[in-house]
Design an enzyme around this catalytic site. Structure first.
Site, PDB file in Angstrom:
ATOM      1  N   GLU A 175      10.600  -9.376   2.284  1.00  0.00           N
ATOM      2  CA  GLU A 175      10.083  -9.030   3.544  1.00  0.00           C
ATOM      3  C   GLU A 175       8.512  -8.791   3.410  1.00  0.00           C
ATOM      4  O   GLU A 175       8.173  -7.378   3.570  1.00  0.00           O
ATOM      5  CB  GLU A 175      11.288  -8.405   4.348  1.00  0.00           C
ATOM      6  CG  GLU A 175      11.723  -7.043   3.464  1.00  0.00           C
ATOM      7  CD  GLU A 175      13.003  -6.324   3.804  1.00  0.00           C
ATOM      8  OE1 GLU A 175      13.593  -7.269   4.870  1.00  0.00           O
ATOM      9  OE2 GLU A 175      12.499  -5.393   3.852  1.00  0.00           O
ATOM     10  N   PRO A 176       8.305  -9.106   2.485  1.00  0.00           N
ATOM     11  CA  PRO A 176       6.367  -8.865   2.178  1.00  0.00           C
ATOM     12  C   PRO A 176       5.757  -8.957   3.710  1.00  0.00           C
ATOM     13  O   PRO A 176       5.628  -9.318   5.217  1.00  0.00           O
ATOM     14  CB  PRO A 176       5.622  -9.887   1.789  1.00  0.00           C
ATOM     15  CG  PRO A 176       6.323 -11.248   2.124  1.00  0.00           C
ATOM     16  CD  PRO A 176       7.578 -10.867   2.124  1.00  0.00           C
ATOM     17  N   GLY A 177       5.001  -8.194   4.281  1.00  0.00           N
ATOM     18  CA  GLY A 177       4.244  -7.439   5.547  1.00  0.00           C
ATOM     19  C   GLY A 177       2.446  -8.370   5.313  1.00  0.00           C
ATOM     20  O   GLY A 177       1.716  -8.449   5.139  1.00  0.00           O
ATOM     21  N   ARG A 178       2.012  -6.916   4.742  1.00  0.00           N
ATOM     22  CA  ARG A 178       0.641  -6.434   3.989  1.00  0.00           C
ATOM     23  C   ARG A 178      -0.092  -7.480   3.380  1.00  0.00           C
ATOM     24  O   ARG A 178      -1.239  -8.024   3.441  1.00  0.00           O
ATOM     25  CB  ARG A 178       0.195  -5.149   3.567  1.00  0.00           C
ATOM     26  CG  ARG A 178      -0.788  -4.426   2.740  1.00  0.00           C
ATOM     27  CD  ARG A 178      -0.728  -3.904   2.030  1.00  0.00           C
ATOM     28  NE  ARG A 178       0.325  -2.871   2.288  1.00  0.00           N
ATOM     29  CZ  ARG A 178      -0.595  -1.280   2.474  1.00  0.00           C
ATOM     30  NH1 ARG A 178      -1.497  -1.255   3.299  1.00  0.00           N
ATOM     31  NH2 ARG A 178      -0.098  -0.988   3.055  1.00  0.00           N
ATOM     32  N   GLY A 233       5.866  -4.597   0.135  1.00  0.00           N
ATOM     33  CA  GLY A 233       5.348  -3.770  -0.592  1.00  0.00           C
ATOM     34  C   GLY A 233       4.141  -4.150  -1.542  1.00  0.00           C
ATOM     35  O   GLY A 233       3.221  -3.150  -2.029  1.00  0.00           O
ATOM     36  N   ARG A 246      -6.025   4.083   8.822  1.00  0.00           N
ATOM     37  CA  ARG A 246      -5.728   4.182   7.871  1.00  0.00           C
ATOM     38  C   ARG A 246      -6.704   4.961   6.911  1.00  0.00           C
ATOM     39  O   ARG A 246      -6.010   5.874   6.242  1.00  0.00           O
ATOM     40  CB  ARG A 246      -5.558   2.884   7.562  1.00  0.00           C
ATOM     41  CG  ARG A 246      -4.281   1.817   7.902  1.00  0.00           C
ATOM     42  CD  ARG A 246      -3.937   0.941   6.703  1.00  0.00           C
ATOM     43  NE  ARG A 246      -3.344   1.424   6.066  1.00  0.00           N
ATOM     44  CZ  ARG A 246      -3.699   1.321   4.700  1.00  0.00           C
ATOM     45  NH1 ARG A 246      -4.710   1.207   4.327  1.00  0.00           N
ATOM     46  NH2 ARG A 246      -2.850   1.242   3.600  1.00  0.00           N
ATOM     47  N   CYS A 277     -13.145  11.023  18.695  1.00  0.00           N
ATOM     48  CA  CYS A 277     -13.831  12.639  18.824  1.00  0.00           C
ATOM     49  C   CYS A 277     -12.374  12.920  17.773  1.00  0.00           C
ATOM     50  O   CYS A 277     -12.225  14.247  18.607  1.00  0.00           O
ATOM     51  CB  CYS A 277     -13.686  13.074  20.486  1.00  0.00           C
ATOM     52  SG  CYS A 277     -14.302  12.530  21.165  1.00  0.00           S
ATOM     53  N   GLU A 278     -12.518  12.901  16.833  1.00  0.00           N
ATOM     54  CA  GLU A 278     -12.090  13.855  15.678  1.00  0.00           C
ATOM     55  C   GLU A 278     -13.398  14.241  14.242  1.00  0.00           C
ATOM     56  O   GLU A 278     -14.135  12.503  14.113  1.00  0.00           O
ATOM     57  CB  GLU A 278     -11.449  12.656  15.183  1.00  0.00           C
ATOM     58  CG  GLU A 278     -10.283  12.380  16.044  1.00  0.00           C
ATOM     59  CD  GLU A 278      -9.076  13.973  16.150  1.00  0.00           C
ATOM     60  OE1 GLU A 278      -8.373  14.531  14.838  1.00  0.00           O
ATOM     61  OE2 GLU A 278      -7.646  13.621  16.233  1.00  0.00           O
ATOM     62  N   TYR A 328      -4.336   7.997   5.710  1.00  0.00           N
ATOM     63  CA  TYR A 328      -4.105   7.415   4.559  1.00  0.00           C
ATOM     64  C   TYR A 328      -5.096   7.960   3.533  1.00  0.00           C
ATOM     65  O   TYR A 328      -5.046   7.665   2.187  1.00  0.00           O
ATOM     66  CB  TYR A 328      -3.461   6.463   3.748  1.00  0.00           C
ATOM     67  CG  TYR A 328      -2.272   5.755   5.149  1.00  0.00           C
ATOM     68  CD1 TYR A 328      -0.480   6.543   5.271  1.00  0.00           C
ATOM     69  CD2 TYR A 328      -2.138   4.895   5.821  1.00  0.00           C
ATOM     70  CE1 TYR A 328       0.123   6.291   6.237  1.00  0.00           C
ATOM     71  CE2 TYR A 328      -1.640   4.668   6.353  1.00  0.00           C
ATOM     72  CZ  TYR A 328      -0.200   5.321   6.660  1.00  0.00           C
ATOM     73  OH  TYR A 328       0.709   4.565   7.759  1.00  0.00           O
TER      74      TYR A 328
HETATM   75  N1  LLP Z   1      10.940  -4.330   4.317  1.00  0.00           N
HETATM   76  C1  LLP Z   1      11.036  -2.767   4.720  1.00  0.00           C
HETATM   77  C2  LLP Z   1      12.503  -2.313   5.236  1.00  0.00           C
HETATM   78  C3  LLP Z   1       9.212  -1.796   4.739  1.00  0.00           C
HETATM   79  O1  LLP Z   1       9.679  -0.648   5.212  1.00  0.00           O
HETATM   80  C4  LLP Z   1       8.236  -2.367   4.577  1.00  0.00           C
HETATM   81  C5  LLP Z   1       7.242  -1.057   5.374  1.00  0.00           C
HETATM   82  C6  LLP Z   1       8.060  -3.691   4.524  1.00  0.00           C
HETATM   83  C7  LLP Z   1       8.647  -4.695   3.930  1.00  0.00           C
HETATM   84  C8  LLP Z   1       6.761  -4.260   4.349  1.00  0.00           C
HETATM   85  O2  LLP Z   1       5.800  -3.874   3.764  1.00  0.00           O
HETATM   86  P1  LLP Z   1       4.383  -4.394   3.566  1.00  0.00           P
HETATM   87  O3  LLP Z   1       4.915  -5.610   2.089  1.00  0.00           O
HETATM   88  O4  LLP Z   1       4.307  -4.409   4.128  1.00  0.00           O
HETATM   89  O5  LLP Z   1       3.647  -3.346   2.371  1.00  0.00           O
HETATM   90  N2  LLP Z   1       1.430   1.836   7.902  1.00  0.00           N
HETATM   91  C9  LLP Z   1       1.698   1.905   6.663  1.00  0.00           C
HETATM   92  C10 LLP Z   1       2.672   0.768   5.844  1.00  0.00           C
HETATM   93  C11 LLP Z   1       3.950   1.313   6.354  1.00  0.00           C
HETATM   94  C12 LLP Z   1       4.378   0.430   6.104  1.00  0.00           C
HETATM   95  C13 LLP Z   1       6.209   0.789   5.885  1.00  0.00           C
HETATM   96  N3  LLP Z   1       7.310  -0.159   5.394  1.00  0.00           N
HETATM   97  C14 LLP Z   1       0.551   1.098   5.989  1.00  0.00           C
HETATM   98  O6  LLP Z   1      -0.857   0.857   6.570  1.00  0.00           O
HETATM   99  O7  LLP Z   1      -0.460   1.539   5.101  1.00  0.00           O
END
Ligand code: LLP
Length: 436
Positions: free
Chosen positions: A287-290, A249, A327, A358-359, A331
């Site tokens: 568990e970071p993604g972004r 997150g 996005r 087309c939006e 959002y």
């Molecule tokens: N762990 C869990 C259980 C999650 O649901 C998520 C993201 C993450 C880790 C990773 O979160 P991050 O570090 O990436 O913030 N599509 C949206 C973001 C949706 C995130 C969903 N869950 C966007 O484009 O902002």
């Protein structure tokens, strides 16, 4: 500063044209076409190292990259080399990770509605942990594991009841959330595991409070709740949970006004809560993604038509938009852009960059100051590594873009551009509609 606090990849330079990873962006656009996703390997590896540095005091820290942010085989390989494990949420992500040669013990399976087929596949591939989200899943997983004669190692996903200030669609930790067990349901599920679910081995707790988070207090509160519950479970049930997953997150900097905290906020929150409750949890998962992949990625577009609304604004249309980056329309996300072939030029125009789909809502940036734009100019959008390709679509039957990895002046394709034939590959014409 950690890399998630920059808008641009760390290797970005202004020469005749903008360059990233030593590669001229205008040349990349020529060679691979646009729209084009570009990933800077140095930024990606740099942020992985920042995470490791922030948690260097913890021996048993397990970094799990949240594949949902961007899941391609080459990206998985790099993160595997950087000692990350993987948070997956579907058979598709599990399969990609498996095919990339990852030790499946390093994989965690998350999600609020895992299907029986997905659970079967995860057990067959030897996925290391399941984060069990709800009562239905606990029973399903136990039954499938029992039929296979195996035990599933699980964490329980809890809803910590924390409200973070991020977009409503990407909040997950608040009480009214579709994810996880409410804290008041925790005792029931623990009792079920103790008495009935013999093929589940409870290892720990898991929470995730949301995404694109800037507030540090949310993390302190979240970890405190996890630690408190772990201490309570030990006291009341005599069960020692030795694993705690604090989720992901952490925010990134899309525009100058964004002020994401550095990655060390996560390790500080953990240290703080553990000291406060004098508890020692051997294994901590994050568990970071972004914040791992976003800043490493940019998207290149070519400028096409423009429209000056009489007495109104000027629209500049590019050759991509909401299908490669949903996005802004989903959002109201904001991005920073520069003109790759005019890095030294002054900003003389205020324009709205529109997508080609087309939006009316397909607008990528509103009212941005840029140098005067002409057809053929290449625009670079920063911070598009996360949740762009992974949420892309074929809306308007448009092919998904290619993705290249850049490093040390070399560029390599890591996702091929879709072809028109790819688009119809899964179509079927029933016999009665066939033409002789
Ligand atoms: N762990 C869990 C259980 C999650 O649901 C998520 C993201 C993450 C880790 C990773 O979160 P991050 O570090 O990436 O913030 N599509 C949206 C973001 C949706 C995130 C969903 N869950 C966007 O484009 O902002």
């Amino acid at each position: 500063m950690s890399e998630n606090q920059f808008i641009k990849p760390i290797s970005t330079e202004k020469k005749d044209n903008l360059t990233i990873g030593g590669c001229d962006l205008v040349e990349l656009a020529k060679e691979y076409g646009t729209p084009l996703y570009v990933i800077d390997e140095a930024t990606l590896r740099g942020i992985c190292k920042s995470y490791k540095q922030a948690f260097k005091e913890y021996e048993n820290i397990k970094m799990m990259y949240a594949c949902k942010a961007l899941c391609t085989s080459a990206i998985i390989r790099i993160l595997d080399e950087e000692d990350f494990g993987f948070d997956t949420v579907s058979a598709g992500e599990i399969y990609t990770v498996y095919k990339s040669g990852v030790d499946m013990q390093k994989v965690l399976f998350n999600g609020n509605n895992k299907s029986a087929q997905e659970i079967q596949l995860a057990l067959e591939y030897g996925v290391g942990r399941f984060s069990v989200d709800n009562f239905h899943e606990a029973e399903l997983l136990n039954n499938i594991a029992a039929a296979k004669g195996v035990t599933a190692e699980i964490l329980l996903r809890i809803t910590p009841g924390i409200e973070c200030h991020t977009h409503d669609y990407i909040k997950t930790g608040q009480t009214d959330s579709k994810f996880g067990f409410d804290l008041t349901q925790l005792d029931s599920i623990i009792n079920l595991i103790k008495t009935s679910y013999k093929n589940l081995n409870l290892r720990g707790l898991h929470a995730h409070i949301g995404s694109q988070i800037f507030e540090t207090q949310c993390y302190y509160d979240e970890v405190e709740i996890l630690v408190k519950e772990i201490a309570r479970i030990k006291k009341e049930y005599g069960i020692s949970l030795d694993e705690m997953n604090i989720g992901g997150g952490l925010g990134v900097k899309y525009t100058e006004s964004d002020t994401p905290p550095s990655v060390s906020v996560l390790s500080d929150a953990v240290t703080n809560a553990m000291n406060k409750y004098a508890i020692d949890i051997p294994t901590i998962y994050i568990e970071p993604g972004r914040s791992i992949i976003s800043t490493a990625g940019v998207t290149l577009y070519t400028v096409g038509s423009t429209k000056q609304v009489p007495n109104g604004r000027k629209y500049v249309a590019v050759d991509g938009g909401m299908a490669d980056n949903p996005r802004p329309s989903m959002y109201q996300a904001q991005y920073t852009a520069e003109v790759a072939n005019k890095p030294g030029c002054e900003n003389t125009e205020k324009v709205t960059i529109a997508g080609r789909f087309c939006e009316s809502g397909d607008i990528l940036i509103e009212n941005v100051d840029l140098p005067k734009l002409e057809a053929g100019d290449i625009i670079c959008f920063y911070n598009t590594g996360a949740y762009n390709y992974s949420m892309s679509s074929n809306y308007n039957r448009v092919e998904k873009p290619a993705m290249v990895l850049v490093n040390n002046s070399q560029s390599d394709i890591i996702v091929y551009r879709e072809t028109l034939d790819n688009l119809i590959a899964n179509d079927n014409i029933p016999d009665r509609l066939r033409r002789k």
